[in-house]
Motif scaffolding. Structure first.
Motif, PDB file in Angstrom:
ATOM      1  N   ALA A 140      59.678   8.930  46.450  1.00 24.80           N
ATOM      2  CA  ALA A 140      58.615   7.938  46.327  1.00 24.80           C
ATOM      3  C   ALA A 140      57.845   7.810  47.639  1.00 24.80           C
ATOM      4  CB  ALA A 140      59.200   6.586  45.928  1.00 24.80           C
ATOM      5  N   LEU A 141      58.555   7.839  48.762  1.00 21.05           N
ATOM      6  CA  LEU A 141      57.906   7.763  50.075  1.00 21.05           C
ATOM      7  C   LEU A 141      57.017   8.983  50.293  1.00 21.05           C
ATOM      8  CD1 LEU A 141      57.517   6.490  52.866  1.00 21.05           C
ATOM      9  CD2 LEU A 141      59.609   7.661  53.610  1.00 21.05           C
ATOM     10  N   LEU A 142      57.507  10.152  49.897  1.00 16.33           N
ATOM     11  CA  LEU A 142      56.718  11.376  50.033  1.00 16.33           C
ATOM     12  C   LEU A 142      55.428  11.271  49.226  1.00 16.33           C
ATOM     13  CD1 LEU A 142      56.445  14.317  51.003  1.00 16.33           C
ATOM     14  CD2 LEU A 142      57.776  15.011  49.000  1.00 16.33           C
ATOM     15  N   ASP A 143      55.532  10.753  48.027  1.00 13.19           N
ATOM     16  CA  ASP A 143      54.348  10.602  47.169  1.00 13.19           C
ATOM     17  C   ASP A 143      53.367   9.602  47.785  1.00 13.19           C
ATOM     18  OD1 ASP A 143      53.109  11.497  44.792  1.00 13.19           O
ATOM     19  OD2 ASP A 143      53.542   9.594  43.828  1.00 13.19           O
ATOM     20  N   LEU A 144      53.889   8.506  48.329  1.00 15.97           N
ATOM     21  CA  LEU A 144      53.038   7.497  48.970  1.00 15.97           C
ATOM     22  C   LEU A 144      52.290   8.100  50.155  1.00 15.97           C
ATOM     23  CD1 LEU A 144      52.166   4.491  49.357  1.00 15.97           C
ATOM     24  CD2 LEU A 144      54.173   4.241  50.837  1.00 15.97           C
ATOM     25  N   ALA A 145      53.007   8.826  51.006  1.00 11.96           N
ATOM     26  CA  ALA A 145      52.389   9.431  52.189  1.00 11.96           C
ATOM     27  C   ALA A 145      51.302  10.416  51.797  1.00 11.96           C
ATOM     28  CB  ALA A 145      53.460  10.124  53.039  1.00 11.96           C
ATOM     29  N   ARG A 146      51.554  11.192  50.760  1.00 11.93           N
ATOM     30  CA  ARG A 146      50.558  12.168  50.311  1.00 11.93           C
ATOM     31  C   ARG A 146      49.309  11.483  49.767  1.00 11.93           C
ATOM     32  NH1 ARG A 146      54.705  16.466  47.358  1.00 11.93           N
ATOM     33  NH2 ARG A 146      54.895  17.912  49.122  1.00 11.93           N
ATOM     34  N   HIS A 147      49.488  10.343  49.105  1.00  9.33           N
ATOM     35  CA  HIS A 147      48.330   9.598  48.600  1.00  9.33           C
ATOM     36  C   HIS A 147      47.464   9.105  49.761  1.00  9.33           C
ATOM     37  CE1 HIS A 147      49.968   9.479  44.513  1.00  9.33           C
ATOM     38  NE2 HIS A 147      48.804   8.996  44.134  1.00  9.33           N
ATOM     39  N   VAL A 148      48.096   8.630  50.827  1.00  6.76           N
ATOM     40  CA  VAL A 148      47.325   8.153  51.978  1.00  6.76           C
ATOM     41  C   VAL A 148      46.580   9.318  52.634  1.00  6.76           C
ATOM     42  CG1 VAL A 148      47.462   7.060  54.246  1.00  6.76           C
ATOM     43  CG2 VAL A 148      48.918   6.233  52.384  1.00  6.76           C
ATOM     44  N   ILE A 149      47.253  10.465  52.774  1.00 10.06           N
ATOM     45  CA  ILE A 149      46.619  11.644  53.370  1.00 10.06           C
ATOM     46  C   ILE A 149      45.424  12.092  52.533  1.00 10.06           C
ATOM     47  CG2 ILE A 149      46.954  14.100  53.863  1.00 10.06           C
ATOM     48  CD1 ILE A 149      49.817  13.428  54.673  1.00 10.06           C
ATOM     49  N   ARG A 150      45.537  11.938  51.228  1.00  8.73           N
ATOM     50  CA  ARG A 150      44.456  12.363  50.332  1.00  8.73           C
ATOM     51  C   ARG A 150      43.129  11.694  50.698  1.00  8.73           C
ATOM     52  NH1 ARG A 150      44.269  10.850  43.892  1.00  8.73           N
ATOM     53  NH2 ARG A 150      42.252  11.844  43.400  1.00  8.73           N
ATOM     54  N   PHE A 151      43.190  10.429  51.148  1.00  7.53           N
ATOM     55  CA  PHE A 151      41.971   9.693  51.483  1.00  7.53           C
ATOM     56  C   PHE A 151      41.858   9.459  52.990  1.00  7.53           C
ATOM     57  CE2 PHE A 151      42.824   8.484  47.063  1.00  7.53           C
ATOM     58  CZ  PHE A 151      41.584   8.687  46.488  1.00  7.53           C
ATOM     59  N   TRP A 152      42.438  10.356  53.775  1.00 13.13           N
ATOM     60  CA  TRP A 152      42.541  10.161  55.226  1.00 13.13           C
ATOM     61  C   TRP A 152      41.187   9.913  55.885  1.00 13.13           C
ATOM     62  CZ3 TRP A 152      46.742   9.180  57.963  1.00 13.13           C
ATOM     63  CH2 TRP A 152      46.668   9.251  59.354  1.00 13.13           C
ATOM     64  N   ASP A 153      40.174  10.650  55.497  1.00 14.87           N
ATOM     65  CA  ASP A 153      38.852  10.525  56.138  1.00 14.87           C
ATOM     66  C   ASP A 153      38.220   9.154  55.891  1.00 14.87           C
ATOM     67  OD1 ASP A 153      39.076  13.073  57.097  1.00 14.87           O
ATOM     68  OD2 ASP A 153      37.886  14.001  55.510  1.00 14.87           O
ATOM     69  N   ASP A 154      38.663   8.463  54.849  1.00 16.30           N
ATOM     70  CA  ASP A 154      38.129   7.131  54.548  1.00 16.30           C
ATOM     71  C   ASP A 154      38.988   6.014  55.137  1.00 16.30           C
ATOM     72  OD1 ASP A 154      36.025   8.199  53.020  1.00 16.30           O
ATOM     73  OD2 ASP A 154      37.315   8.346  51.256  1.00 16.30           O
ATOM     74  N   LEU A 155      40.015   6.392  55.901  1.00 19.03           N
ATOM     75  CA  LEU A 155      40.941   5.410  56.486  1.00 19.03           C
ATOM     76  C   LEU A 155      41.014   5.642  57.994  1.00 19.03           C
ATOM     77  CD1 LEU A 155      43.734   5.868  53.793  1.00 19.03           C
ATOM     78  CD2 LEU A 155      42.126   3.949  53.935  1.00 19.03           C
TER      79      LEU A 155
END
Length: 288
Positions: free
Chosen positions: A123-138
């Motif tokens: 679950a943590l891996l999935d969460l981290a990947r979701h954040v990376i997906r929108f990295w340029d907007d964060l």
């Protein structure tokens, strides 16, 4: 893939593995030759999940930071191999130019999300990947934490959650009001560009009522006789904070220019009587 789906698949693999191992042990203990279909099923499982025998690491063996590194190296969902796991583990000892800025920044951000710490490793891996997906907007640590919190608020619907652009809601008109997260300093800004500069520099947006209340309290604390000398220490601290905001918010050239107008390369070289001018110019630059 949602967090729930990820967890369900992982549990299914573990259950299947246990069933096959039990059958193998029973067959070996009885001395009965193994059936061909049993061998085939074992081979199928070995091709589906990474082998973990002989002390090899598994995803559950990774630390919190290891999982973040794994997400940084492999942001797209895929079958996890021992090579991938070992690469994440080896990153613990990485130094100098071997460090990855994005991985370290994401680790720092998610460490500040309390609900992320007890998550299962998938679950943590999935969460981290979701954040990376929108990295340029964060662009800031606060925006990454806020986005992670929103993802955790929407289990199973994370793919529908998108970050707020620049952490600032668009299409609004000023004035806007801000408060420094660290020292409580307040300010008023007229444009969205100026608001973004303050937010990037460590401020948070507040509403007008809160601003007026804080301003009234500050005015009472700062009341003094007309002939009293200005508090140059306070002015220098305020000027230092504004110059730092400019530098961190992408306005380093403006910060350097303001100091050069005072014949200084750093704030410490600016005379006390010129601090008010530095503050006024810095606030104007932040407002754009």
């Amino acid at each position: 893939m949602s967090l729930e789906t990820n967890l369900e698949l992982n549990n299914q693999l573990v259950t299947r593995n246990n069933e096959l191992l039990e059958r193998l042990i029973t067959a070996l203990a009885s001395g009965v030759p193994l059936r061909a279909d049993t061998v085939a099923q074992v081979q199928e499982y070995r091709e589906t999940a990474p082998e973990t025998g002989g002390g090899s690491p598994t995803l559950d063996d990774l630390t919190f930071s290891d999982v973040i590194a794994l997400a940084g190296f492999y942001p797209e969902p895929q079958a996890i191999s021992l090579t991938m796991l070992q690469r994440a583990i080896d990153y613990r000892d990485a130094e100098g130019d071997k460090r990855v800025v994005q991985i370290d920044a994401l680790d720092m951000a998610l460490c500040g999300v309390k609900r992320a710490n007890p998550l299962s490793k998938p679950a943590l891996l999935d969460l981290a990947r979701h954040v990376i997906r929108f990295w340029d907007d964060l662009p800031t640590i606060e925006s990454r934490r806020e986005f992670a919190e929103r993802l955790l608020d929407e289990p199973g619907e994370g793919h529908l959650v998108k970050p707020k652009k620049d952490g600032v809601e668009r299409g609004r008109k000023g004035p806007f009001y801000v408060r420094n997260i660290a020292d409580g300093t307040i300010g008023e800004v007229s444009t969205e560009k100026g608001l973004k500069g303050y937010v990037d520099g460590g401020y948070t947006e507040i509403n007008k009522v809160e601003y007026l209340q804080l301003k009234e309290a500050a005015d009472k604390d700062n009341s003094k006789p007309a002939d009293e000398q200005p508090d140059f220490a306070a002015l220098r601290k305020q000027a230092e904070g504004l110059i730092l905001q400019l530098a961190k918010g992408g306005y380093r050239a403006e910060a350097v220019a303001i100091l050069e107008k005072q014949g200084a390369k750093k704030l410490g070289e600016v005379a006390d009587e010129n601090l008010a001018d530095v503050i006024a110019q810095a606030e104007k630059a932040l407002e754009g």
